[in-house]
Design a protein around this motif. Structure first.
Motif, PDB file in Angstrom:
ATOM      1  N   GLU A 105       0.833  -1.198   0.000  1.00  0.00           N
ATOM      2  CA  GLU A 105       0.000   0.000   0.000  1.00  0.00           C
ATOM      3  C   GLU A 105       0.872   1.255   0.000  1.00  0.00           C
ATOM      4  O   GLU A 105       1.863   1.326   0.718  1.00  0.00           O
ATOM      5  CB  GLU A 105      -0.891   0.004   1.250  1.00  0.00           C
ATOM      6  N   ILE A 106       0.487   2.232  -0.823  1.00  0.00           N
ATOM      7  CA  ILE A 106       1.178   3.520  -0.830  1.00  0.00           C
ATOM      8  C   ILE A 106       0.161   4.595  -0.467  1.00  0.00           C
ATOM      9  O   ILE A 106      -0.912   4.654  -1.078  1.00  0.00           O
ATOM     10  CB  ILE A 106       1.798   3.829  -2.211  1.00  0.00           C
ATOM     11  N   VAL A 107       0.473   5.405   0.526  1.00  0.00           N
ATOM     12  CA  VAL A 107      -0.429   6.470   0.949  1.00  0.00           C
ATOM     13  C   VAL A 107       0.302   7.797   0.834  1.00  0.00           C
ATOM     14  O   VAL A 107       1.384   7.954   1.395  1.00  0.00           O
ATOM     15  CB  VAL A 107      -0.890   6.261   2.411  1.00  0.00           C
ATOM     16  N   VAL A 108      -0.262   8.735   0.072  1.00  0.00           N
ATOM     17  CA  VAL A 108       0.387  10.031  -0.113  1.00  0.00           C
ATOM     18  C   VAL A 108      -0.508  11.123   0.466  1.00  0.00           C
ATOM     19  O   VAL A 108      -1.674  11.236   0.097  1.00  0.00           O
ATOM     20  CB  VAL A 108       0.664  10.305  -1.611  1.00  0.00           C
ATOM     21  N   TYR A 109       0.046  11.911   1.380  1.00  0.00           N
ATOM     22  CA  TYR A 109      -0.685  13.053   1.930  1.00  0.00           C
ATOM     23  C   TYR A 109      -0.283  14.300   1.150  1.00  0.00           C
ATOM     24  O   TYR A 109       0.378  15.191   1.672  1.00  0.00           O
ATOM     25  CB  TYR A 109      -0.381  13.208   3.424  1.00  0.00           C
ATOM     26  N   GLY A 110      -0.626  14.353  -0.093  1.00  0.00           N
ATOM     27  CA  GLY A 110      -0.255  15.465  -0.953  1.00  0.00           C
ATOM     28  C   GLY A 110      -0.696  15.131  -2.358  1.00  0.00           C
ATOM     29  O   GLY A 110      -1.594  14.319  -2.559  1.00  0.00           O
ATOM     30  N   ASP A 111      -0.047  15.733  -3.355  1.00  0.00           N
ATOM     31  CA  ASP A 111      -0.360  15.444  -4.752  1.00  0.00           C
ATOM     32  C   ASP A 111       0.605  14.403  -5.295  1.00  0.00           C
ATOM     33  O   ASP A 111       1.681  14.191  -4.744  1.00  0.00           O
ATOM     34  CB  ASP A 111      -0.224  16.713  -5.613  1.00  0.00           C
ATOM     35  N   GLY A 131      -3.965  14.552  -9.337  1.00  0.00           N
ATOM     36  CA  GLY A 131      -3.088  13.777 -10.198  1.00  0.00           C
ATOM     37  C   GLY A 131      -2.907  14.455 -11.540  1.00  0.00           C
ATOM     38  O   GLY A 131      -3.575  15.440 -11.847  1.00  0.00           O
ATOM     39  N   GLY A 132      -2.010  13.913 -12.339  1.00  0.00           N
ATOM     40  CA  GLY A 132      -1.763  14.475 -13.658  1.00  0.00           C
ATOM     41  C   GLY A 132      -2.322  13.573 -14.742  1.00  0.00           C
ATOM     42  O   GLY A 132      -3.398  13.003 -14.595  1.00  0.00           O
ATOM     43  N   SER A 133      -1.556  13.432 -15.810  1.00  0.00           N
ATOM     44  CA  SER A 133      -2.011  12.654 -16.955  1.00  0.00           C
ATOM     45  C   SER A 133      -1.630  11.180 -16.817  1.00  0.00           C
ATOM     46  O   SER A 133      -0.689  10.847 -16.117  1.00  0.00           O
ATOM     47  CB  SER A 133      -1.377  13.203 -18.233  1.00  0.00           C
ATOM     48  N   ARG A 134      -2.385  10.355 -17.550  1.00  0.00           N
ATOM     49  CA  ARG A 134      -2.062   8.919 -17.689  1.00  0.00           C
ATOM     50  C   ARG A 134      -1.947   8.174 -16.361  1.00  0.00           C
ATOM     51  O   ARG A 134      -1.027   7.397 -16.146  1.00  0.00           O
ATOM     52  CB  ARG A 134      -0.789   8.742 -18.514  1.00  0.00           C
ATOM     53  N   ILE A 135      -2.908   8.430 -15.459  1.00  0.00           N
ATOM     54  CA  ILE A 135      -2.943   7.683 -14.192  1.00  0.00           C
ATOM     55  C   ILE A 135      -3.299   6.231 -14.501  1.00  0.00           C
ATOM     56  O   ILE A 135      -4.233   5.947 -15.243  1.00  0.00           O
ATOM     57  CB  ILE A 135      -4.020   8.287 -13.261  1.00  0.00           C
ATOM     58  N   GLY A 136      -2.544   5.314 -13.935  1.00  0.00           N
ATOM     59  CA  GLY A 136      -2.871   3.886 -14.068  1.00  0.00           C
ATOM     60  C   GLY A 136      -2.717   3.353 -15.473  1.00  0.00           C
ATOM     61  O   GLY A 136      -3.386   2.391 -15.852  1.00  0.00           O
ATOM     62  N   ILE A 137      -1.811   3.927 -16.248  1.00  0.00           N
ATOM     63  CA  ILE A 137      -1.617   3.438 -17.622  1.00  0.00           C
ATOM     64  C   ILE A 137      -1.098   1.996 -17.575  1.00  0.00           C
ATOM     65  O   ILE A 137      -0.246   1.659 -16.763  1.00  0.00           O
ATOM     66  CB  ILE A 137      -0.677   4.396 -18.401  1.00  0.00           C
ATOM     67  N   PRO A 167       7.657  17.048 -17.466  1.00  0.00           N
ATOM     68  CA  PRO A 167       7.109  17.625 -16.231  1.00  0.00           C
ATOM     69  C   PRO A 167       7.239  19.142 -16.136  1.00  0.00           C
ATOM     70  O   PRO A 167       8.173  19.726 -16.683  1.00  0.00           O
ATOM     71  CB  PRO A 167       7.962  16.963 -15.144  1.00  0.00           C
ATOM     72  N   LEU A 168       6.295  19.745 -15.464  1.00  0.00           N
ATOM     73  CA  LEU A 168       6.379  21.167 -15.154  1.00  0.00           C
ATOM     74  C   LEU A 168       5.463  21.453 -13.965  1.00  0.00           C
ATOM     75  O   LEU A 168       4.293  21.098 -13.985  1.00  0.00           O
ATOM     76  CB  LEU A 168       5.949  22.017 -16.354  1.00  0.00           C
ATOM     77  N   ILE A 169       6.007  22.049 -12.931  1.00  0.00           N
ATOM     78  CA  ILE A 169       5.222  22.403 -11.750  1.00  0.00           C
ATOM     79  C   ILE A 169       5.324  23.911 -11.552  1.00  0.00           C
ATOM     80  O   ILE A 169       6.396  24.488 -11.698  1.00  0.00           O
ATOM     81  CB  ILE A 169       5.769  21.682 -10.496  1.00  0.00           C
ATOM     82  N   ALA A 170       4.199  24.532 -11.263  1.00  0.00           N
ATOM     83  CA  ALA A 170       4.189  25.968 -11.010  1.00  0.00           C
ATOM     84  C   ALA A 170       3.866  26.208  -9.543  1.00  0.00           C
ATOM     85  O   ALA A 170       3.210  25.396  -8.904  1.00  0.00           O
ATOM     86  CB  ALA A 170       3.139  26.639 -11.894  1.00  0.00           C
ATOM     87  N   ALA A 171       4.332  27.323  -9.020  1.00  0.00           N
ATOM     88  CA  ALA A 171       4.035  27.655  -7.624  1.00  0.00           C
ATOM     89  C   ALA A 171       4.059  29.157  -7.442  1.00  0.00           C
ATOM     90  O   ALA A 171       4.686  29.888  -8.209  1.00  0.00           O
ATOM     91  CB  ALA A 171       5.049  26.998  -6.693  1.00  0.00           C
ATOM     92  N   LEU A 172       3.347  29.590  -6.422  1.00  0.00           N
ATOM     93  CA  LEU A 172       3.266  31.002  -6.098  1.00  0.00           C
ATOM     94  C   LEU A 172       3.639  31.139  -4.631  1.00  0.00           C
ATOM     95  O   LEU A 172       3.188  30.363  -3.789  1.00  0.00           O
ATOM     96  CB  LEU A 172       1.826  31.466  -6.342  1.00  0.00           C
ATOM     97  N   THR A 186       6.176  27.107   0.149  1.00  0.00           N
ATOM     98  CA  THR A 186       4.783  27.436  -0.178  1.00  0.00           C
ATOM     99  C   THR A 186       3.954  26.181  -0.441  1.00  0.00           C
ATOM    100  O   THR A 186       4.455  25.179  -0.949  1.00  0.00           O
ATOM    101  CB  THR A 186       4.735  28.364  -1.405  1.00  0.00           C
ATOM    102  N   MET A 187       2.678  26.262  -0.094  1.00  0.00           N
ATOM    103  CA  MET A 187       1.781  25.138  -0.373  1.00  0.00           C
ATOM    104  C   MET A 187       0.938  25.410  -1.623  1.00  0.00           C
ATOM    105  O   MET A 187       0.147  24.577  -2.035  1.00  0.00           O
ATOM    106  CB  MET A 187       0.851  24.892   0.814  1.00  0.00           C
ATOM    107  N   ASP A 188       1.067  26.597  -2.202  1.00  0.00           N
ATOM    108  CA  ASP A 188       0.295  26.924  -3.400  1.00  0.00           C
ATOM    109  C   ASP A 188       1.075  26.491  -4.640  1.00  0.00           C
ATOM    110  O   ASP A 188       1.713  27.292  -5.306  1.00  0.00           O
ATOM    111  CB  ASP A 188      -0.008  28.424  -3.430  1.00  0.00           C
ATOM    112  N   TYR A 189       1.060  25.186  -4.912  1.00  0.00           N
ATOM    113  CA  TYR A 189       1.734  24.677  -6.103  1.00  0.00           C
ATOM    114  C   TYR A 189       0.748  23.829  -6.889  1.00  0.00           C
ATOM    115  O   TYR A 189      -0.181  23.270  -6.331  1.00  0.00           O
ATOM    116  CB  TYR A 189       2.982  23.868  -5.736  1.00  0.00           C
ATOM    117  N   TRP A 190       0.952  23.771  -8.186  1.00  0.00           N
ATOM    118  CA  TRP A 190       0.014  23.014  -9.008  1.00  0.00           C
ATOM    119  C   TRP A 190       0.687  22.608 -10.311  1.00  0.00           C
ATOM    120  O   TRP A 190       1.717  23.167 -10.684  1.00  0.00           O
ATOM    121  CB  TRP A 190      -1.239  23.848  -9.296  1.00  0.00           C
ATOM    122  N   GLN A 191       0.066  21.632 -10.974  1.00  0.00           N
ATOM    123  CA  GLN A 191       0.553  21.227 -12.287  1.00  0.00           C
ATOM    124  C   GLN A 191      -0.359  21.850 -13.332  1.00  0.00           C
ATOM    125  O   GLN A 191      -1.567  21.615 -13.311  1.00  0.00           O
ATOM    126  CB  GLN A 191       0.505  19.696 -12.399  1.00  0.00           C
TER     127      GLN A 191
END
Lengths: 277, 392
Positions: free
Chosen positions: A94-100, A120-126, B329-334, B356-361
């Motif tokens: 099991e992998i648990v992520v408290y973030g993105d 998540g981004g693109s191609r999850i679970g490809i 990959p590319l991540i942006a943040a403020l 910062t916690m304000d980051y996004w793809q």
């Protein structure tokens, strides 16, 4: 009684190379420790790669690419975000992520479960696949982007479309269950998934919370409402999600789910030669 | 243009699987930021480079000469020929007024051998009716094409590009990055795949005030180069990143679009929406997206890329952009106080200097744009609605 050890990934302000971290993890396991805490991780790749057994690896900081790649039976907890290729070719555990965690999460996974609090981004679970009892699960609390479940051959992907941004009590502290005020979890604004959902899918199922427009479906994917059988699949999974992130299951179930699955068991059959191999 | 093999890197011993790394930082209040910050950002992604090239662009570093074009050059003498610097000077005197020429301060001992780095602050002669921007562009291209041993890294106002073959930390050290303060930075660490690592081939690539850093590869290189040839741009630097910045320059500066639309049009030309998505767009947007695809069809950049474009035309702007399938990959943040905008290949590099916690793809194929007015596009589909409103 679990034996716990802490490893500092930034000794004297100098960032450790991933090979050194993995060497230390393997040494700790050989020394009989089964709960390994990694402090100050800053994007090191391949953490805990290829390990097998009943161990827990807890990561504080932002994990790099390929966390838990090829591993089996371990429990990884990331208090921070993880880069791409999380749980690449995961065999179990099991992998648990408290973030993105962004693109290509769970690529080619054959077992185990991956829970991500955020987006998540693109191609999850490809190319995820299942066999017998081995059925990989990916569950995203937030939203995902295009090509979710591309070429998927088995397993389950769940996208809940929740927004935890306001629910973090103290953003400067590592995020765990106690740092989440579940009452402030909202539904994410805007679409939960993007185009080409399940493009080329030929097995398994994707469950999206809420409605999805037809134009987001990829080639050879179709959508339908969930039935009792699907509920049986979803219930334990959502129960585990709520246990990890403190969300009230009733809040999640308030909205229905849409199931995305392949149009047939062999959608690409007519694209190849008819000669039996 | 010719640079001897001694200034091209040789493959390093311990090869590691790797990729290019990009980092960028922009203080939207135009307050100077120390070079140490961007250096820490890029150096935290050591796994993304292999010592075959690195470089950075810095904006707002020549307040004294902010009205002159700063031509920053790599110079290497060629045996039995007039010293390259003299040939460059002779050429520049013919076409410009040189306000100041100086050797760029570099540190000895970082590299065993390194070429000379010079900069000239010039005002182009206005004798043939071309705008000063066009003349400077031509001067840059002529130096790169015709003067053996010289290579012009950048030619913008109040900005410069510094680059070479080495690890990002070496390049930062070589050019004394800690002495520099700029309000906008981009830094690149290179993992060359298709062309050799050489001093001129490191990123950023720059023309006038625009600079680009790029992770990925452009498979439409041939088409893009042919398109640029018609428009008066010559691609001579043996790399696929070069046409991107020339196309950006052409669309933003030469195509006559209103400035507030130009960056969006340029990025849309490079990674346009699919036809099937255009079909579903509201009428105004559909019309424009169709015309952009048709007008600039050879500007489409195919292949995986994530890029950061920095420019101060018409005002300081930083653009993060990716291909339509998001293969890099590319991540942006403020920052928490909304003053600083970051772009990077990996999140940990941003967290290295700002937690910062304000980051996004950003969404695939959607540019994220910050200017001195603040963050104006977060790189989501809803930006298209804003664009449609502007078009109306």
């Amino acid at each position: 009684m679990p034996k716990r050890i802490e490893i500092d990934a930034m000794p004297e302000g100098c960032k450790l190379f991933y090979r050194d971290i993995n060497r230390q993890i393997r040494k700790a396991i050989a020394d009989g420790y089964d709960h390994i805490v990694l402090r100050n991780i800053a994007g090191q790749r391949y953490i805990g790669a290829g390990l097998k057994g009943d161990y827990t690896i807890e990561v504080f900081g932002d994990a790099g690419l390929d966390l838990g790649v090829f591993s089996e039976g371990l429990k990884y907890i990331v208090h921070g975000s993880s880069e791409y290729l999380l749980g690449n070719t995961l065999n179990g555990g099991e992998i648990v992520v408290y973030g993105d965690s962004w693109d290509i999460t769970g690529m080619g996974a054959r077992g185990g479960s991956i829970f991500v609090m955020g987006n998540g981004g693109s191609r999850i679970g490809i190319h995820m696949k299942e066999f017998g009892d081995s059925r990989p699960i990916i569950c995203y609390g937030g939203t995902v982007k295009q090509y979710c479940g591309e070429y998927m051959a088995g397993g389950v992907i769940v996208v809940l479309g929740l927004d935890f941004k306001d629910a973090i009590i103290d953003p400067k502290k590592p995020i765990d269950r106690d740092n989440i005020d579940a009452k402030l979890v909202k539904n994410a604004a805007g679409p939960i998934v993007q185009s080409d959902l399940g493009g080329g899918i030929h097995g398994g199922a994707i469950y999206i919370r809420g409605e999805i427009p037809d134009e987001l479906l990829g080639v050879y994917a179709k959508k339908e409402e969930i039935d009792e059988g699907d509920k049986e699949v979803l219930e334990p999974l959502i129960e585990r999600f709520c246990e990890l992130y403190g969300v009230n299951p009733d809040f999640i179930w308030k909205e229905g789910f849409t199931k995305v699955k392949p149009i047939s068991s062999r959608p690409f059959g007519k694209h190849y030669t008819t000669t039996p191999i | 243009m010719q640079i001897s093999p001694k200034f091209t890197g040789l493959p390093s011993g311990g090869k590691d699987i790797s990729a290019c790394g990009i980092s960028a930082l922009f203080n939207m209040d135009q307050k100077p930021v120390a070079g140490k910050n961007i250096m820490e950002m890029i150096c935290s992604m050591r796994e993304r480079e292999n010592g075959q090239g690195a470089g950075f662009a810095a904006y707002g570093i020549f307040p004294k000469y902010k009205d002159q074009y700063c031509l920053q050059l790599i110079i290497e003498d060629i045996p039995e020929r007039v010293p390259t610097k003299e040939r460059v000077e002779e050429f520049l005197l013919k076409h410009t007024e040189i306000v100041k020429g100086e050797r760029v301060p570099t540190k000895n001992g970082v590299f065993k051998e390194s070429p000379d780095i010079w900069r000239f602050f010039v005002n182009p002669n206005s004798n043939n009716g071309d705008s000063p921007d066009d003349q400077t562009k031509d001067i840059m291209m002529m130096i790169n094409e015709r003067i053996d041993g010289a290579f012009c890294m950048s030619g913008g106002k109040n900005m410069a590009v510094f680059k070479g073959v080495g690890w990002s930390s070496q390049i930062a050290d070589f050019y004394n990055i800690t002495d520099l303060n700029a309000y906008m930075w981009s830094f690149h660490s290179r993992f060359p795949t298709n062309t050799p690592g050489w001093w001129g081939g490191a990123h950023p690539f720059s023309i006038l005030n625009h600079a680009i850093v790029h992770n990925g590869e452009i498979t439409s290189y041939g088409t893009n180069v042919e398109y640029l040839k018609e428009l008066g741009y010559v691609c001579k630097l043996m790399t696929d990143t070069e046409p991107l910045i020339y196309m950006f320059d052409y669309i933003v500066r030469k195509s006559g679009y209103p400035p507030e639309l130009a960056t969006q049009i340029a990025t849309m030309a490079m990674s346009p929406p699919y036809w099937r998505d255009i079909e579903r767009m509201p009428p105004v947007l559909k019309k424009w997206a169709t015309s952009i695809r048709q007008t600039h069809r050879w500007a489409l950049a195919n292949g995986p890329f994530s890029i950061v474009i920095t420019t101060d035309y018409p005002k300081p702007t930083m653009i993060g952009h990716s291909d339509r399938k998001k293969l890099r990959p590319l991540i942006a943040a403020l920052s928490d106080d909304q003053s600083t905008f970051y772009l990077s290949s990996e999140l940990n590099s941003i967290h290295e200097i700002d937690d910062t916690m304000d980051y996004w793809q950003p969404d695939p194929g959607m540019p994220v744009v910050a200017t001195t007015d603040g963050l104006i596009q977060r790189g989501t589909q809803s930006d298209l609605e804003k664009f449609a409103k502007l078009l109306e």
